[in-house]
Design an enzyme around this catalytic site. Structure first.
Site, PDB file in Angstrom:
ATOM      1  CE  LYS A  55      -2.136  -1.235   3.855  1.00 31.33           C
ATOM      2  NZ  LYS A  55      -1.406  -2.495   4.137  1.00 31.33           N
ATOM      3  NE  ARG A  71      -4.839  -1.636   9.767  1.00 31.92           N
ATOM      4  CZ  ARG A  71      -3.766  -1.083   9.198  1.00 31.92           C
ATOM      5  NH1 ARG A  71      -3.791   0.177   8.823  1.00 31.92           N
ATOM      6  NH2 ARG A  71      -2.680  -1.786   9.039  1.00 31.92           N
ATOM      7  NE  ARG A 107       7.679  -2.283   6.369  1.00 31.19           N
ATOM      8  CZ  ARG A 107       6.353  -2.129   6.442  1.00 31.19           C
ATOM      9  NH1 ARG A 107       5.703  -1.562   5.459  1.00 31.19           N
ATOM     10  NH2 ARG A 107       5.707  -2.569   7.491  1.00 31.19           N
ATOM     11  NE  ARG A 129       6.057  -0.133  10.161  1.00 27.66           N
ATOM     12  CZ  ARG A 129       4.954  -0.108   9.405  1.00 27.66           C
ATOM     13  NH1 ARG A 129       4.955   0.564   8.264  1.00 27.66           N
ATOM     14  NH2 ARG A 129       3.869  -0.728   9.772  1.00 27.66           N
ATOM     15  NE  ARG A 171       2.049  -5.006  11.141  1.00 24.66           N
ATOM     16  CZ  ARG A 171       3.059  -4.698  10.335  1.00 24.66           C
ATOM     17  NH1 ARG A 171       4.284  -5.161  10.602  1.00 24.66           N
ATOM     18  NH2 ARG A 171       2.875  -3.917   9.302  1.00 24.66           N
TER      19      ARG A 171
HETATM   20  P1  AP5 Z   1       4.825  -1.568   1.912  1.00 21.82           P
HETATM   21  O1  AP5 Z   1       4.458  -0.791   0.706  1.00 21.82           O
HETATM   22  O2  AP5 Z   1       5.542  -0.859   3.013  1.00 21.82           O
HETATM   23  O3  AP5 Z   1       3.527  -2.335   2.471  1.00 21.82           O
HETATM   24  P2  AP5 Z   1       2.239  -1.779   3.204  1.00 21.82           P
HETATM   25  O4  AP5 Z   1       1.071  -2.479   2.610  1.00 21.82           O
HETATM   26  O5  AP5 Z   1       2.226  -0.271   3.202  1.00 21.82           O
HETATM   27  O6  AP5 Z   1       2.530  -2.372   4.631  1.00 21.82           O
HETATM   28  P3  AP5 Z   1       2.419  -1.744   6.076  1.00 21.82           P
HETATM   29  O7  AP5 Z   1       3.123  -2.704   6.974  1.00 21.82           O
HETATM   30  O8  AP5 Z   1       2.916  -0.333   6.124  1.00 21.82           O
HETATM   31  O9  AP5 Z   1       0.910  -1.803   6.275  1.00 21.82           O
HETATM   32  P4  AP5 Z   1       0.187  -1.910   7.575  1.00 21.82           P
HETATM   33  O10 AP5 Z   1      -1.183  -1.793   7.054  1.00 21.82           O
HETATM   34  O11 AP5 Z   1       0.458  -3.064   8.442  1.00 21.82           O
HETATM   35  O12 AP5 Z   1       0.827  -0.711   8.413  1.00 21.82           O
HETATM   36  P5  AP5 Z   1       0.308   0.728   8.775  1.00 21.82           P
HETATM   37  O13 AP5 Z   1       1.476   1.611   8.796  1.00 21.82           O
HETATM   38  O14 AP5 Z   1      -0.889   1.096   7.971  1.00 21.82           O
HETATM   39  O15 AP5 Z   1       5.670  -2.822   1.458  1.00 21.82           O
HETATM   40  C1  AP5 Z   1       6.184  -3.760   2.402  1.00 21.82           C
HETATM   41  C2  AP5 Z   1       7.568  -4.265   1.953  1.00 21.82           C
HETATM   42  O16 AP5 Z   1       7.426  -4.988   0.735  1.00 21.82           O
HETATM   43  C3  AP5 Z   1       8.586  -3.147   1.683  1.00 21.82           C
HETATM   44  O17 AP5 Z   1       9.856  -3.571   2.119  1.00 21.82           O
HETATM   45  C4  AP5 Z   1       8.564  -2.997   0.156  1.00 21.82           C
HETATM   46  O18 AP5 Z   1       9.823  -2.542  -0.343  1.00 21.82           O
HETATM   47  C5  AP5 Z   1       8.247  -4.421  -0.289  1.00 21.82           C
HETATM   48  N1  AP5 Z   1       7.457  -4.458  -1.522  1.00 21.82           N
HETATM   49  C6  AP5 Z   1       6.439  -3.624  -1.882  1.00 21.82           C
HETATM   50  N2  AP5 Z   1       5.962  -3.955  -3.092  1.00 21.82           N
HETATM   51  C7  AP5 Z   1       6.672  -5.042  -3.495  1.00 21.82           C
HETATM   52  C8  AP5 Z   1       6.652  -5.871  -4.664  1.00 21.82           C
HETATM   53  N3  AP5 Z   1       5.797  -5.656  -5.658  1.00 21.82           N
HETATM   54  N4  AP5 Z   1       7.511  -6.911  -4.722  1.00 21.82           N
HETATM   55  C9  AP5 Z   1       8.406  -7.130  -3.709  1.00 21.82           C
HETATM   56  N5  AP5 Z   1       8.490  -6.382  -2.599  1.00 21.82           N
HETATM   57  C10 AP5 Z   1       7.632  -5.364  -2.485  1.00 21.82           C
HETATM   58  O19 AP5 Z   1      -0.246   0.488  10.254  1.00 21.82           O
HETATM   59  C11 AP5 Z   1       0.647   0.180  11.319  1.00 21.82           C
HETATM   60  C12 AP5 Z   1      -0.151   0.029  12.599  1.00 21.82           C
HETATM   61  O20 AP5 Z   1      -0.852   1.272  12.898  1.00 21.82           O
HETATM   62  C13 AP5 Z   1      -1.272  -1.020  12.584  1.00 21.82           C
HETATM   63  O21 AP5 Z   1      -0.769  -2.319  12.871  1.00 21.82           O
HETATM   64  C14 AP5 Z   1      -2.205  -0.482  13.686  1.00 21.82           C
HETATM   65  O22 AP5 Z   1      -1.705  -0.762  14.960  1.00 21.82           O
HETATM   66  C15 AP5 Z   1      -2.126   1.026  13.477  1.00 21.82           C
HETATM   67  N6  AP5 Z   1      -3.171   1.499  12.548  1.00 21.82           N
HETATM   68  C16 AP5 Z   1      -2.969   2.086  11.336  1.00 21.82           C
HETATM   69  N7  AP5 Z   1      -4.151   2.362  10.764  1.00 21.82           N
HETATM   70  C17 AP5 Z   1      -5.117   1.947  11.622  1.00 21.82           C
HETATM   71  C18 AP5 Z   1      -6.540   1.926  11.582  1.00 21.82           C
HETATM   72  N8  AP5 Z   1      -7.210   2.419  10.517  1.00 21.82           N
HETATM   73  N9  AP5 Z   1      -7.211   1.407  12.634  1.00 21.82           N
HETATM   74  C19 AP5 Z   1      -6.562   0.942  13.699  1.00 21.82           C
HETATM   75  N10 AP5 Z   1      -5.202   0.899  13.799  1.00 21.82           N
HETATM   76  C20 AP5 Z   1      -4.494   1.396  12.767  1.00 21.82           C
END
Ligand code: AP5
Length: 214
Positions: free
Chosen positions: A13, A88, A127, A159, A170
């Site tokens: 994402k 979410r 990552r 992270r 997660r």
């Molecule tokens: P990346 O693009 O970073 O993946 P992502 O989908 O953004 O993953 P996140 O871990 O950031 O998502 P998340 O939803 O768990 O975290 P968030 O910050 O929202 O890619 C991942 C890796 O893969 C990278 O190393 C990249 O280089 C690699 N990659 C990408 N594309 C690729 C490809 N095509 N091929 C190979 N490799 C690739 O949330 C964190 C925390 O915040 C949550 O756990 C929760 O506690 C809280 N939170 C956030 N939003 C909410 C909400 N709405 N409600 C409640 N809690 C929330």
């Protein structure tokens, strides 16, 4: 244009969000990034969110909904927004619909990136992030130009929630609490399912095509 970017942790994402937001000229709003920015500043919101993030759990709905509703009132979000990591839960999705309706708006698309769990674990455990500009790297798939150093010169770190034990929780939380939104947006005719495996460019082009910009 309100676009939701849905998908499990590590689906890509954050990697895809910048290009989509730029293409549609809308701000990229990532709840995870907002929490991490608050944590870096040591705000009460950041410290509260950290308790949940470090455990791989979700931050309580009321806190997240207030935060996003507030962000959507900013002038730059008037033409629309790319919502990354929100909603979410069904409660968050309901609150978002209600909020948008009250301001005469609605969700236009829900882009869902699909990637199998085994690939997600490999992506997240490898990552690495830049402490300064927030750029995302992967130790194997897209390593930083120099060991421990971002292209902007910033320090590279892992992270806290990318430790393997937290990743497992997660993914469990995603399957239990977030994946029901796939059916929710599917029934509303808004779901745009995308194969999230392949190169970053291939996936970006699939998203553009699904949004009628291919
Ligand atoms: P990346 O693009 O970073 O993946 P992502 O989908 O953004 O993953 P996140 O871990 O950031 O998502 P998340 O939803 O768990 O975290 P968030 O910050 O929202 O890619 C991942 C890796 O893969 C990278 O190393 C990249 O280089 C690699 N990659 C990408 N594309 C690729 C490809 N095509 N091929 C190979 N490799 C690739 O949330 C964190 C925390 O915040 C949550 O756990 C929760 O506690 C809280 N939170 C956030 N939003 C909410 C909400 N709405 N409600 C409640 N809690 C929330």
């Amino acid at each position: 244009m309100i676009i939701i970017l849905l998908g499990p942790p590590g689906a890509g994402k954050g990697t895809q969000a910048g290009a989509i937001a730029e293409k549609f000229n809308i701000p990229h709003i990532s709840t995870g990034d907002i929490f991490r920015a608050n944590l870096k500043e040591g705000t009460p919101l950041g410290l509260e969110a950290k308790k949940y993030m470090d455990a791989g759990a979700l931050v309580p709905d009321d806190l997240v909904v207030r935060l996003v509703a507030d962000r959507l009132t900013a002038p730059d979000a008037r033409p629309g927004a790319l919502l990354d990591g929100f909603p979410r839960t069904e409660a968050q999705a309901g609150a978002l619909s209600e909020y948008l309706r009250s301001s005469g708006r609605q969700v236009d698309h829900c882009v869902c990136l699909n990637v199998p769990d085994e690939a997600l674990v490999a992506r997240l455990s490898g990552r690495r992030m830049c402490r300064s500009c927030g750029a995302s790297y992967h130790v194997v798939y897209s390593p930083p130009p120099a060991e421990g150093r971002c292209r902007c010169g910033g320090d590279i770190y892992q992270r806290d929630d990318d430790l393997e034990s937290t990743i497992v929780n997660r993914l469990k939380v995603y399957h239990e609490q977030t994946s029901p939104l796939v059916a929710w947006y599917g029934q509303a005719g808004l779901l745009r399912p995308i194969d999230g495996q392949g190169t970053v460019d291939e996936i970006k082009n699939r998203i553009y095509a699904a949004l009628g910009q291919g």
